[in-house]
Design a protein around this motif. Structure first.
Motif, PDB file in Angstrom:
ATOM      1  N   UNK A 149       0.824  -1.212   0.000  1.00 42.15           N
ATOM      2  CA  UNK A 149       0.000   0.000   0.000  1.00 42.15           C
ATOM      3  C   UNK A 149       0.856   1.258   0.000  1.00 42.15           C
ATOM      4  N   UNK A 150       1.987   1.215   0.718  1.00 43.37           N
ATOM      5  CA  UNK A 150       2.912   2.360   0.684  1.00 43.37           C
ATOM      6  C   UNK A 150       3.445   2.570  -0.729  1.00 43.37           C
ATOM      7  N   UNK A 151       3.803   1.476  -1.406  1.00 44.43           N
ATOM      8  CA  UNK A 151       4.285   1.572  -2.787  1.00 44.43           C
ATOM      9  C   UNK A 151       3.207   2.125  -3.716  1.00 44.43           C
ATOM     10  N   UNK A 152       1.973   1.709  -3.506  1.00 42.39           N
ATOM     11  CA  UNK A 152       0.894   2.207  -4.359  1.00 42.39           C
ATOM     12  C   UNK A 152       0.699   3.706  -4.174  1.00 42.39           C
ATOM     13  N   UNK A 153       0.782   4.183  -2.932  1.00 40.87           N
ATOM     14  CA  UNK A 153       0.642   5.620  -2.687  1.00 40.87           C
ATOM     15  C   UNK A 153       1.795   6.397  -3.321  1.00 40.87           C
ATOM     16  N   UNK A 154       3.020   5.865  -3.201  1.00 38.34           N
ATOM     17  CA  UNK A 154       4.179   6.527  -3.799  1.00 38.34           C
ATOM     18  C   UNK A 154       4.064   6.554  -5.325  1.00 38.34           C
ATOM     19  N   UNK A 155       3.617   5.440  -5.909  1.00 36.12           N
ATOM     20  CA  UNK A 155       3.466   5.384  -7.371  1.00 36.12           C
ATOM     21  C   UNK A 155       2.426   6.389  -7.847  1.00 36.12           C
ATOM     22  N   UNK A 156       1.328   6.503  -7.134  1.00 35.34           N
ATOM     23  CA  UNK A 156       0.290   7.457  -7.523  1.00 35.34           C
ATOM     24  C   UNK A 156       0.812   8.887  -7.455  1.00 35.34           C
ATOM     25  N   UNK A 157       1.569   9.212  -6.399  1.00 36.38           N
ATOM     26  CA  UNK A 157       2.119  10.555  -6.263  1.00 36.38           C
ATOM     27  C   UNK A 157       3.100  10.867  -7.393  1.00 36.38           C
TER      28      UNK A 157
ATOM     29  N   UNK B  21      13.988  15.820 -16.125  1.00 32.33           N
ATOM     30  CA  UNK B  21      12.748  15.306 -16.704  1.00 32.33           C
ATOM     31  C   UNK B  21      12.514  13.841 -16.325  1.00 32.33           C
ATOM     32  N   UNK B  22      13.586  13.101 -16.061  1.00 37.94           N
ATOM     33  CA  UNK B  22      13.462  11.699 -15.676  1.00 37.94           C
ATOM     34  C   UNK B  22      13.404  11.506 -14.157  1.00 37.94           C
ATOM     35  N   UNK B  23      13.259  12.581 -13.428  1.00 44.10           N
ATOM     36  CA  UNK B  23      13.216  12.493 -11.965  1.00 44.10           C
ATOM     37  C   UNK B  23      12.063  11.598 -11.521  1.00 44.10           C
ATOM     38  N   UNK B  24      12.337  10.748 -10.553  1.00 42.69           N
ATOM     39  CA  UNK B  24      11.383   9.814  -9.937  1.00 42.69           C
ATOM     40  C   UNK B  24      10.992   8.643 -10.838  1.00 42.69           C
ATOM     41  N   UNK B  25      11.421   8.631 -12.098  1.00 45.71           N
ATOM     42  CA  UNK B  25      11.017   7.521 -12.958  1.00 45.71           C
ATOM     43  C   UNK B  25      11.710   6.218 -12.557  1.00 45.71           C
TER      44      UNK B  25
ATOM     45  N   UNK C 195      11.156   0.903  -9.994  1.00 37.87           N
ATOM     46  CA  UNK C 195      11.443   0.009  -8.871  1.00 37.87           C
ATOM     47  C   UNK C 195      10.159  -0.500  -8.230  1.00 37.87           C
ATOM     48  N   UNK C 196       9.171   0.364  -8.104  1.00 38.88           N
ATOM     49  CA  UNK C 196       7.879  -0.054  -7.557  1.00 38.88           C
ATOM     50  C   UNK C 196       7.245  -1.110  -8.455  1.00 38.88           C
ATOM     51  N   UNK C 197       7.340  -0.918  -9.771  1.00 37.17           N
ATOM     52  CA  UNK C 197       6.795  -1.906 -10.693  1.00 37.17           C
ATOM     53  C   UNK C 197       7.499  -3.247 -10.565  1.00 37.17           C
ATOM     54  N   UNK C 198       8.771  -3.203 -10.184  1.00 38.13           N
ATOM     55  CA  UNK C 198       9.535  -4.445 -10.044  1.00 38.13           C
ATOM     56  C   UNK C 198       9.247  -5.164  -8.734  1.00 38.13           C
ATOM     57  N   UNK C 199       9.201  -4.416  -7.632  1.00 35.08           N
ATOM     58  CA  UNK C 199       9.093  -5.071  -6.331  1.00 35.08           C
ATOM     59  C   UNK C 199       7.654  -5.337  -5.921  1.00 35.08           C
ATOM     60  N   UNK C 200       6.673  -4.727  -6.611  1.00 34.24           N
ATOM     61  CA  UNK C 200       5.274  -4.961  -6.242  1.00 34.24           C
ATOM     62  C   UNK C 200       4.895  -6.435  -6.251  1.00 34.24           C
TER      63      UNK C 200
ATOM     64  N   UNK D 155       4.327  -0.166 -14.132  1.00 34.93           N
ATOM     65  CA  UNK D 155       5.236  -0.510 -15.226  1.00 34.93           C
ATOM     66  C   UNK D 155       4.807   0.172 -16.529  1.00 34.93           C
ATOM     67  N   UNK D 156       3.513   0.119 -16.825  1.00 34.73           N
ATOM     68  CA  UNK D 156       3.013   0.736 -18.060  1.00 34.73           C
ATOM     69  C   UNK D 156       3.292   2.240 -18.058  1.00 34.73           C
ATOM     70  N   UNK D 157       3.028   2.905 -16.948  1.00 36.95           N
ATOM     71  CA  UNK D 157       3.241   4.346 -16.882  1.00 36.95           C
ATOM     72  C   UNK D 157       4.727   4.699 -16.881  1.00 36.95           C
ATOM     73  N   UNK D 158       5.544   3.841 -16.283  1.00 35.92           N
ATOM     74  CA  UNK D 158       6.986   4.061 -16.330  1.00 35.92           C
ATOM     75  C   UNK D 158       7.478   4.052 -17.768  1.00 35.92           C
ATOM     76  N   UNK D 159       7.041   3.083 -18.566  1.00 33.01           N
ATOM     77  CA  UNK D 159       7.436   3.021 -19.974  1.00 33.01           C
ATOM     78  C   UNK D 159       6.870   4.220 -20.752  1.00 33.01           C
ATOM     79  N   UNK D 160       5.668   4.630 -20.413  1.00 35.95           N
ATOM     80  CA  UNK D 160       5.042   5.763 -21.102  1.00 35.95           C
ATOM     81  C   UNK D 160       5.835   7.041 -20.868  1.00 35.95           C
ATOM     82  N   UNK D 161       6.186   7.315 -19.619  1.00 38.88           N
ATOM     83  CA  UNK D 161       6.929   8.537 -19.322  1.00 38.88           C
ATOM     84  C   UNK D 161       8.326   8.493 -19.923  1.00 38.88           C
TER      85      UNK D 161
END
Length: 213
Positions: free
Chosen positions: A11-19, A98-102, A107-112, A164-170
């Protein structure tokens, strides 16, 4: 609660990913990165000599493209190679921002899924330990325990797949911006150094050449 303690990091990872997704979506808007007409406006500045420090500071603070072009204008009186090096150095910093936080999103997509699998395995171990101790002899309760343990895996996948999808998109969006910024920077470099490619001269027809001879 049914998934156990492993649900907390998921749940912490999901909140971080959303932010991260919301922040990057707002930051990487096209009009914020590549304002319409900025490249031509800056080249017009270069032609008219309107390049005082206030113009350059405002240009650099306005957008990533503006920062790149301002870096070139700051050394406009130097040789072409030095201007090109400044563009490349400034471009690396711009792309990094521009790639900040990506990487965090990746990492969230990997460890989820891994966190979900860990919670499932721990839940299954705990359930089988209870079976061995005689605390869960009813097959119905055992099936329910397995279902609860799998909640972690399902939740981990629900978080990881969109991340993962949004990481590739950005990533692809930043790559596209870099190409367009490179085009604008090259056009400004040609404007500053006067190396625009001249129009090709038409060849004389062979007949005309022979008549001239």
């Amino acid at each position: 609660m049914a998934g156990g303690w492993a649900m907390l990091p998921i749940l912490v990872c999901s909140a971080a990913a959303l932010a991260i997704v919301l922040e990057r979506w707002w930051t990487l808007r096209r009009k914020s990165v590549l304002p319409d007409g900025l490249g031509e406006e800056v080249r017009q500045w270069a032609r008219s000599g309107q390049l005082d420090p206030k113009h350059l500071d405002a240009l650099a603070a306005g957008s990533p493209l503006g920062e790149l072009l301002a870096g070139a204008l700051a050394v406009r009186n130097r040789p072409r190679e030095q201007i090109k090096e400044r563009i490349e150095d400034t471009g690396r910093h711009v792309v990094h921002r521009m790639e900040r936080y990506l990487n965090t999103l990746g990492t969230i997509a990997l460890i989820g899924p891994l966190l979900g699998l860990l919670g499932t395995v721990i839940g299954l171990i705990r359930m089988f330990m209870q079976v061995m101790g005689g605390g869960m002899a009813d097959p119905t309760k055992m099936a329910g325990g397995i279902g609860e343990a799998l909640i972690c895996t399902a939740t981990g996948l629900i978080v990881a797949i969109p991340a993962y999808v949004l990481h590739r998109y950005f990533r692809s969006k930043v790559a596209g911006y870099c190409i367009e910024m490179e085009k604008q920077a090259t056009a400004l470099l040609d404007e500053l150094t006067g190396t625009a490619v001249p129009a090709a001269r038409p060849r004389r027809a062979p007949a005309a050449a022979s008549n001239a001879g």
